[in-house]
Design an enzyme around this catalytic site. Structure first.
Site, PDB file in Angstrom:
ATOM      1  N   GLY A  25       0.679  -1.376   0.085  1.00 43.70           N
ATOM      2  CA  GLY A  25      -0.034  -0.228   0.047  1.00 43.70           C
ATOM      3  C   GLY A  25       0.887   1.209   0.003  1.00 43.70           C
ATOM      4  O   GLY A  25       2.176   0.964  -0.008  1.00 43.70           O
ATOM      5  N   GLY A  28       2.800   0.826   3.662  1.00 42.01           N
ATOM      6  CA  GLY A  28       3.190  -0.319   4.174  1.00 42.01           C
ATOM      7  C   GLY A  28       2.988  -1.342   3.344  1.00 42.01           C
ATOM      8  O   GLY A  28       2.419  -1.194   2.282  1.00 42.01           O
ATOM      9  N   LYS A  45       0.298  -6.047   8.592  1.00 46.68           N
ATOM     10  CA  LYS A  45       0.588  -4.783   7.786  1.00 46.68           C
ATOM     11  C   LYS A  45       1.931  -4.311   8.516  1.00 46.68           C
ATOM     12  O   LYS A  45       1.979  -4.014   9.506  1.00 46.68           O
ATOM     13  CB  LYS A  45      -0.355  -3.803   7.745  1.00 46.68           C
ATOM     14  CG  LYS A  45      -0.127  -2.594   6.988  1.00 46.68           C
ATOM     15  CD  LYS A  45      -1.266  -1.498   7.024  1.00 46.68           C
ATOM     16  CE  LYS A  45      -2.442  -1.946   6.453  1.00 46.68           C
ATOM     17  NZ  LYS A  45      -3.476  -1.150   6.485  1.00 46.68           N
ATOM     18  N   ASP A 136     -13.796   4.738   6.715  1.00 48.26           N
ATOM     19  CA  ASP A 136     -13.331   4.468   5.302  1.00 48.26           C
ATOM     20  C   ASP A 136     -13.629   3.344   4.325  1.00 48.26           C
ATOM     21  O   ASP A 136     -13.153   2.293   4.170  1.00 48.26           O
ATOM     22  CB  ASP A 136     -11.655   4.440   5.547  1.00 48.26           C
ATOM     23  CG  ASP A 136     -10.784   4.728   4.458  1.00 48.26           C
ATOM     24  OD1 ASP A 136     -11.267   5.055   3.483  1.00 48.26           O
ATOM     25  OD2 ASP A 136      -9.575   4.285   4.468  1.00 48.26           O
TER      26      ASP A 136
END
EC number: 2.7.11.1
Length: 894
Positions: A25, A28, A45, A136
């Protein structure tokens, strides 16, 4: 992990074994991992933290998140803080995100969207009942497990952490899913969990149409439209394709007034999601991902039928192993030396980050913007600050500040070196009132700059030999490539990229380092810099100059333009050609094989490389395209693997699944005649402008998204024919003016007058002239108040008001004895090209510095962005195959 810990400091690799990287991403990498104690799979992550970032504020959120346990929410296992990396351990969802899925499968079916929407609403209902918001919701944050369960990800702890990190990297991508009350939080007075329901409606459209509404607009433009009182909620574009129930579900979710918008509980009662929906719908979707049926997602291009004439995918240079007689000009090419072209002040930067996200030795060549640290110090702020919008700032203001933070709107320079005339500009007098003042940076003298040609080459005026070099904000342009005579040269010990011409440029290197102290220590640590690229051997210490070298013999293509690109993984440098037959590439590191490969089968009349993005005017409809260069090269390799019975040129460019669709049309850009690209040196913004049939489009480069996005569409009667189309940057204006013509000057001492369109105006407003246009072949802005205008056989150097620039170091007029067709600006001269050759003239004295003439050949400059590319054909047979040359150093220059 011990549930008592909120943020563990132990080594996470004692608990988890990393199996493979499954995603990357903006902030990360994500790894598939296995718990060494239980054998349970997990997704981890790993986020690299920047100095000074403190995540103590999320520790309470981490503890709270342990209470969130629901079948539609990704389980949170814990977090580790180890050295400068934050590890977030979560439930592993092997099916991937819906965004990844629809990139392979194309649009989801209506029933699949209904199933996913229902499961998403169930997860949100649980979160909202616990007093939490997701904030989100979008396709990238909705995951599928291997057995078809739907899970919400990136909320709670991840959202809080993402919030902090997104301030520096990924924040700009989120406005498309945001509710109007979020965008206008300052005026509306905050928002609640109902913003998640708006995002559900937007996500439903995303799954049906492969992108959210307004996704082609610049994020700031999208946010601005959302805050307008007359903003209308988006709808599904195709009324006939979808059921009335689906249309109504989207309408309910996208209720503009949050007080009237249904809750998650209410939407779960909608007929669209109460119908019979089983997990088998998701399993079918996963099967489609694992076994894509190409016939189900063809997205053919109706405007661009397949080429009528078959063209080869690979073209070999002729006489590769046969010693052939050189032309007269080719003999001269090896004897006449040229300085390398230099970057002009308004040329967009070409940054080449390495795999670690930092710049290597090529930084000294391509990296001209100040470091992030400089920007933070300049604005008195780091990466801290409110992300969630119940604070004192509206989202619009927050995004604007974030653009400031990233250098999109930044570093105004003092104009102490401007001529007095510029303070009484006739051009500025017609400009709307200036924008509010922006923060100023440390002044760096500008008197040394000037530059080059329409293809974004550059010139920075350097003193003649023996004169002390002066400091400059813009570093030298990359040295020209130096070609191996027989085989690729293994590049090991490269010279410093600033050592262009012996001692003179050594002093320039020293002064550059003084002005960029933040990078000095890193450079001092590099005793042996990495090579700039394969095919670009290090520049010799002594000033031997460069000359034109042949790179291809007998090219059958009808080439319109050329540029170059360095592959960030292999470091190989490629020439990229736009031709009637399509877009082709030539690897400069494989000249021993010398073959061109087709990258894109559509006609191309203009192209420009920006980082790893290739912009082109392509196709029968002359539309602007955006291509992902690494993906384009991978796609070409895929085409080579197809059966011989399926000619690659007959395949529509998007017959493969969307995952492999690396070329996309830029909306609203059909019938594009010309394009130009410029960088505003006052702000750092980079703009692309296109001339359509009856209008002009202006796009801005958005760094986090690595793409140009539309910000202005201006109706304007385009001159016919359109001889001139360039952008001119003026002080105190956000957008550059668009020059569509040049006429004779009318005011005192005004030799030319620029006919411009002003995108900063609130109306379609442009200069009008009652004097006929002059026969101008070239206009380019060398410095902030220095413009080079090429008229027939003469080059005039003027300011923004069209008055000649007078200087002891610079001739205001250069005269040639032929009709100039194109030019390239070198360090201390202008190289003008005509039908049968080229001639260089000194900026200082107007004396001839180089000259090559060959009446038996017809020459044409194809491009000068990074690499100067030249074409020649025989005069007695102008339609014969061409030879291609580049301005390059010699192997024997060491």
């Amino acid at each position: 992990m011990n549930p008592g810990f909120d943020l563990s400091r132990r080594n996470p690799q004692e608990d988890f074994e990393l199996i493979q990287r499954i995603g990357s991403g903006t902030y990360g990498d994500v790894y598939k991992a296995r718990n060494v104690n239980t054998g349970e799979l997990a997704a981890i992550k790993v986020i690299k933290l920047e100095p000074g970032e403190d995540f103590a504020v999320v520790q309470q959120e981490i503890i709270m998140m342990k209470d969130c346990k629901h079948p539609n929410i990704v389980a949170y296992f814990g977090s580790y803080l180890r050295r400068d990396k934050l590890w977030i351990c979560m439930e592993f969802c092997g099916g991937g995100s819906l965004q990844d899925i629809y990139h392979v499968t194309g649009p989801l079916s209506e029933l699949q969207i209904a199933y996913v929407s229902r499961e998403t609403l169930q997860g949100l209902y649980y979160l909202h009942s616990k007093g939490k918001m997701h904030r989100d919701i979008k396709g990238a944050n909705i995951l599928l497990t291997d057995n078809g369960h739907v899970k919400l990800a990136d909320f709670g702890v991840s959202a809080q952490i993402t919030a902090t990190i997104a301030k520096r990297k990924s924040f700009i991508g989120t406005p498309y899913w945001m509710a109007p009350e979020v965008a206008a939080v300052e005026r509306k007075g905050g928002y609640n969990q109902l913003c998640d329901l708006w995002a559900v409606g937007i996500t439903a459209i995303e799954l049906a149409e492969l992108q959210p509404p307004m996704f082609d607009l610049h994020p700031m433009r999208a946010l601005f439209l959302m805050t307008k009182s007359n903003f209308q909620p988006p709808k599904l574009k195709d009324k006939m394709k979808w059921s009335n129930s689906f249309h109504h579900f989207v309408k309910m979710a996208l209720t503009k007034n949050p007080k009237k918008r249904p809750t998650a509980e209410k939407l779960l009662q909608h007929p669209f999601v109460t119908q019979h929906l089983t997990r088998s719908l998701a399993i079918e979707l996963l099967d489609k991902v694992n076994n894509p049926d190409h016939s189900t997602y063809h997205d053919f291009d109706d405007d661009d039928p397949e080429p009528l004439v078959a063209v080869p995918h690979r073209i070999h240079s002729t006489s590769r192993n046969v010693r052939e007689e050189k032309t007269r000009s080719e003999i001269t090419f090896g004897q006449v030396k040229f300085d390398p072209p230099l970057r002009k002040e308004t040329e967009p930067h070409h940054e080449l980050p390495d795999s670690d996200g930092f710049l290597d030795s090529s930084e000294e060549i391509y990296y001209t913007a100040r470091s992030n640290l400089d920007l933070q110090l300049e604005y008195g702020q780091g990466h801290q600050g409110g992300y969630f919008l119940g604070a004192n700032k509206s989202l619009l203001k927050s995004v604007e500040e974030e653009l400031h933070q990233r250098g999109h709107v930044a570093h105004l320079e003092d104009d102490e070196g401007d001529d007095d005339e510029s303070k009484h500009s006739t051009l500025k007098a017609k400009i709307p009132p200036p924008l509010p003042p922006k923060p100023k940076s440390i002044f760096i003298p500008q008197e040394m700059h000037s530059t080059e040609d329409e293809n974004q080459g550059t010139i920075k005026r350097c003193p003649m030999s023996g004169s002390p070099a002066k400091p400059s904000q813009v570093p030298p342009r990359p040295p020209p490539p130096r070609l191996p005579p027989h085989k690729p040269v293994a590049l090991g010990n490269g010279m410093s990229s600033f050592q262009l011409n012996g001692e003179r440029d050594g002093s320039l290197c020293q002064q550059q380092n003084e002005h960029r102290g933040t990078n000095l220590s890193r450079k001092e640590k590099k005793d042996v810099p990495k090579p700039i690229s394969n095919g670009l051997p290090p520049t010799p210490k002594v000033h031997m100059g460069a000359c034109f070298s042949k790179v291809f013999n007998g090219c059958p293509l009808k080439i319109h333009c050329a540029s170059s690109w360095i592959n960030p993984d292999t470091r190989d440098q490629y020439l990229i050609f736009g031709a009637e037959e399509g877009i082709y590439t030539l690897n400069l590191n494989e000249l021993h094989e010398t073959s061109m490969e087709q990258l894109f089968p559509r006609r191309c009349t203009w192209l420009y490389v920006m980082n790893n993005c290739l912009l082109s005017i392509s196709g029968k409809a002359s539309q602007l395209y955006s291509h992902n260069l690494p993906g384009l090269f991978d796609y070409a390799r895929q085409m080579q693997k197809l059966p011989v019975a399926i000619p690659a040129h007959k395949l529509p460019d998007r017959i493969l699944p969307r995952k492999f669709s690396v070329s996309a049309k830029i909306p609203e850009t059909k019938w594009c005649q010309k394009c130009c690209v410029v960088r505003n040196p006052y702000t750092g913004h980079k703009y692309l402008c296109g001339a359509l049939q009856t209008s002009i489009v202006l796009l801005e480069w958005v760094e986090p998204m690595q793409k140009f996005m539309l910000i202005k569409h201006i109706d304007f009667p385009i001159p016919c024919p359109l001889r001139m189309f360039e952008m001119l940057v003026v002080p105190e204006q956000e957008y550059p003016l668009v020059c569509v013509g040049v006429s004779r000057g009318r005011d005192f001492n005004q030799v030319v007058r620029f006919e411009t369109v002003n995108p900063n105006s609130t109306s379609s407003w442009f200069t009008e002239s009652d004097t006929p246009q002059t026969n101008v072949t070239h206009v380019t802005q060398l410095e902030r108040d220095t413009i080079l205008v090429c008229l027939d056989c003469c080059i005039k150097i003027v300011n923004l008001q069209g008055r000649l620039k007078s200087s002891r170091k610079l001739s205001s007029e250069l005269t040639f004895d032929f009709q100039i067709e194109s030019i390239v600006c070198l360090q201390d001269s202008v190289l003008a090209f005509w039908k049968h050759g080229m001639q260089g003239r000194s900026f200082r004295s107007n004396e001839v510095t180089q000259e090559i003439s060959d009446s038996t050949r017809i020459f044409r400059l194809l491009g000068s962005d990074r690499v100067v590319v030249l074409e020649s054909r025989p005069t007695d047979n102008p339609t014969a195959n061409s030879n291609l040359y580049i301005l390059a150093g010699h192997e024997n220059s060491y």
